[in-house]
Design a protein around this motif. Structure first.
Motif, short mmCIF file in Angstrom:
data_model
loop_
_atom_site.label_atom_id
_atom_site.label_comp_id
_atom_site.label_asym_id
_atom_site.label_seq_id
_atom_site.Cartn_x
_atom_site.Cartn_y
_atom_site.Cartn_z
N SER A 163 0.82 -1.23 0.00
CA SER A 163 0.00 0.00 0.00
C SER A 163 0.85 1.27 0.00
CB SER A 163 -0.94 0.02 1.21
OG SER A 163 -0.19 0.15 2.40
N ALA A 164 2.16 1.14 0.22
CA ALA A 164 3.00 2.35 0.34
C ALA A 164 2.90 3.23 -0.90
CB ALA A 164 4.46 1.96 0.59
N ILE A 165 2.85 2.59 -2.06
CA ILE A 165 2.86 3.34 -3.32
C ILE A 165 1.59 4.19 -3.50
CG2 ILE A 165 1.92 1.45 -4.76
CD1 ILE A 165 4.14 2.15 -6.79
N ILE A 166 0.49 3.77 -2.85
CA ILE A 166 -0.77 4.53 -2.99
C ILE A 166 -1.13 5.29 -1.71
CG2 ILE A 166 -1.87 3.21 -4.84
CD1 ILE A 166 -3.23 1.58 -2.54
N TYR A 167 -0.22 5.26 -0.71
CA TYR A 167 -0.53 5.90 0.58
C TYR A 167 -0.92 7.37 0.40
CZ TYR A 167 -0.10 7.65 5.34
OH TYR A 167 -0.36 8.27 6.54
N ASP A 168 -0.10 8.12 -0.32
CA ASP A 168 -0.39 9.55 -0.46
C ASP A 168 -1.72 9.78 -1.18
OD1 ASP A 168 1.87 10.14 0.91
OD2 ASP A 168 3.02 10.88 -0.80
N HIS A 169 -2.01 8.89 -2.12
CA HIS A 169 -3.29 9.02 -2.84
C HIS A 169 -4.45 8.75 -1.88
CE1 HIS A 169 -5.89 9.02 -6.36
NE2 HIS A 169 -6.50 7.97 -5.83
N MET A 170 -4.31 7.72 -1.05
CA MET A 170 -5.38 7.40 -0.09
C MET A 170 -5.59 8.54 0.91
SD MET A 170 -5.18 3.31 0.72
CE MET A 170 -3.57 3.28 1.44
N MET A 171 -4.51 9.27 1.18
CA MET A 171 -4.57 10.35 2.19
C MET A 171 -4.74 11.73 1.55
SD MET A 171 -4.34 8.70 4.88
CE MET A 171 -4.23 6.92 4.89
N LYS A 172 -5.23 11.75 0.30
CA LYS A 172 -5.23 13.04 -0.41
C LYS A 172 -6.12 14.09 0.25
CE LYS A 172 -8.35 11.51 -4.12
NZ LYS A 172 -8.70 10.19 -3.61
N GLU A 173 -7.07 13.67 1.09
CA GLU A 173 -7.94 14.65 1.77
C GLU A 173 -7.25 15.25 3.01
OE1 GLU A 173 -10.65 15.33 0.29
OE2 GLU A 173 -10.65 13.60 -1.07
N VAL A 174 -6.13 14.66 3.42
CA VAL A 174 -5.49 15.12 4.67
C VAL A 174 -4.71 16.42 4.40
CG1 VAL A 174 -3.85 14.52 6.51
CG2 VAL A 174 -5.30 12.74 5.49
N ASP A 175 -5.00 17.44 5.20
CA ASP A 175 -4.32 18.73 5.02
C ASP A 175 -3.06 18.76 5.91
OD1 ASP A 175 -3.51 21.34 4.89
OD2 ASP A 175 -5.47 22.21 5.32
N TYR A 176 -1.98 18.20 5.38
CA TYR A 176 -0.74 18.08 6.16
C TYR A 176 -0.14 19.45 6.51
CZ TYR A 176 -0.42 12.98 5.68
OH TYR A 176 -0.64 11.63 5.78
N ARG A 177 -0.37 20.42 5.62
CA ARG A 177 0.20 21.76 5.87
C ARG A 177 -0.42 22.36 7.14
NH1 ARG A 177 3.60 23.96 2.66
NH2 ARG A 177 3.32 22.26 1.21
N SER A 178 -1.75 22.26 7.23
CA SER A 178 -2.42 22.78 8.44
C SER A 178 -2.02 21.97 9.66
CB SER A 178 -3.94 22.72 8.29
OG SER A 178 -4.34 23.48 7.20
N HIS B 246 -4.91 4.13 -8.47
CA HIS B 246 -3.84 5.11 -8.63
C HIS B 246 -2.61 4.38 -9.16
CE1 HIS B 246 -1.59 8.73 -7.89
NE2 HIS B 246 -0.76 8.11 -7.08
N LYS B 247 -1.91 5.02 -10.08
CA LYS B 247 -0.69 4.45 -10.68
C LYS B 247 -0.94 3.01 -11.15
CE LYS B 247 2.76 7.17 -8.18
NZ LYS B 247 3.78 7.20 -7.17
#
Ligand SMILES: C[S@@+](CC[C@H](N)C(=O)[O-])C[C@H]1O[C@@H](n2cnc3c(N)ncnc32)[C@H](O)[C@@H]1O
Length: 275
Positions: free
Chosen positions: A28-43, A190-191
């Motif tokens: 799942s590592a390769i799609i982790y960021d895609h799965m977390m795309k709603e997470v606002d890491y900057r905030s 994704h990918k």
């Protein structure tokens, strides 16, 4: 035209297909960021900086510059990169080689302000007296499967901080699991990989399990992610035993004191100046 088994399977729910088991955060590592795309890491990073300021650590850029920060369970480095661009000298530690590989792909030769990443179990990673600050976010502590290991983790973080160092970590609490756990389903692709996730919560064992299925090259892999829900008092006892002083416990991404109903708590801990 007779549809091949492969094309019929492509339309099927991945949970109806036979699967090969894989450890968490591998396929799942390769799609982790895609799965977390709603997470606002900057905030989230800004929130962490505000919380760290509560422990007396200033957060102006000039003061941050060069401070050493350890991002425990950094995953694909989403918070690590933001923190290093803000001026921290960041070390990201994670036990998944595959997650770190994804983090490594984000490194740019053109920039110097990037984190360094280490593959290590955070419960026994000690770099004595090295860091000014430490963070561990997004349920990562819930992956640690017993109180003895959590106790070891707090002691390792404590030993790795300089005197006066600050540690902020979050924990997902039972209200979070009792809420939407059984309703959670996510499907996507994704990918070229198709994936599905679903969760369930066992209130007797206090284990929140997420089943992640990924279809890669025609093969379905299943990762079982077990997250252990800890009581507020248990966590408090364990970090106090490691030597930490609690400065604040913030509920649900606010600056308000957490309580038993909080779904996610960020703890702001201080290592004393004379330790
Ligand atoms: C939900 S992800 C969070 C990743 C990252 N902090 C983020 O915010 O995106 C949990 C991470 O914890 C890591 N992890 C779980 N147990 C660990 C351990 N004992 N030592 C180091 N990393 C661990 C996993 O490999 C995974 O990358």
């Amino acid at each position: 035209m007779i549809a091949s088994r492969h094309s019929r399977d492509a339309k099927k729910d991945l949970f109806e297909l036979p699967a090969v088991s894989a450890p968490p955060y591998t396929t799942s590592a390769i799609i982790y960021d895609h799965m977390m795309k709603e997470v606002d890491y900057r905030s989230w990073a800004k929130y962490l900086i505000m919380l760290m300021a509560l422990a007396g650590k200033k957060s102006r850029r000039s003061q941050i510059h060069g401070e050493k920060l350890c991002d425990y369970a950094c995953g694909t480095g989403n918070i690590s990169f933001i923190m290093s661009r803000l001026g921290y000298a960041v070390t990201g530690v994670d036990s998944s080689e595959q997650m770190l590989e994804m983090a490594g792909e984000k490194l740019s030769r053109k920039r110097k302000d990037h984190p360094r990443f280490l593959c290590h179990d955070m419960t026994n990673f000690v770099s004595a007296g090295t860091f000014d600050r430490a963070i561990c976010v997004y349920d990562s502590i819930n992956y640690v499967n017993d109180t003895a290991a959590i106790g070891r983790f707090f002691k390792s973080v404590y030993a790795s901080l300089k005197p006066g160092g600050v540690f902020v970590f979050d924990a997902s609490m039972e209200s979070n699991s009792l809420g939407d756990a059984s309703l959670f389903v996510q499907k996507g692709s994704h990918k070229g990989l198709q994936y599905e996730r679903k969760s369930e919560y066992d209130p007797m064992r206090k284990v929140h399990t997420t089943f992640v299925r990924v279809k890669k090259d025609g093969q379905v892999f299943e990762e079982i992610h077990r997250e252990y829900v800890y009581q507020l008092d248990t966590l408090r006892e364990l970090f106090a035993r490691a030597g930490f002083e609690e400065k604040f416990a913030a509920g649900d991404f606010t600056m308000l004191e957490a309580n038993e109903d909080s779904e996610r708590i960020h703890f702001v801990l201080l290592k004393g100046q004379h330790d």
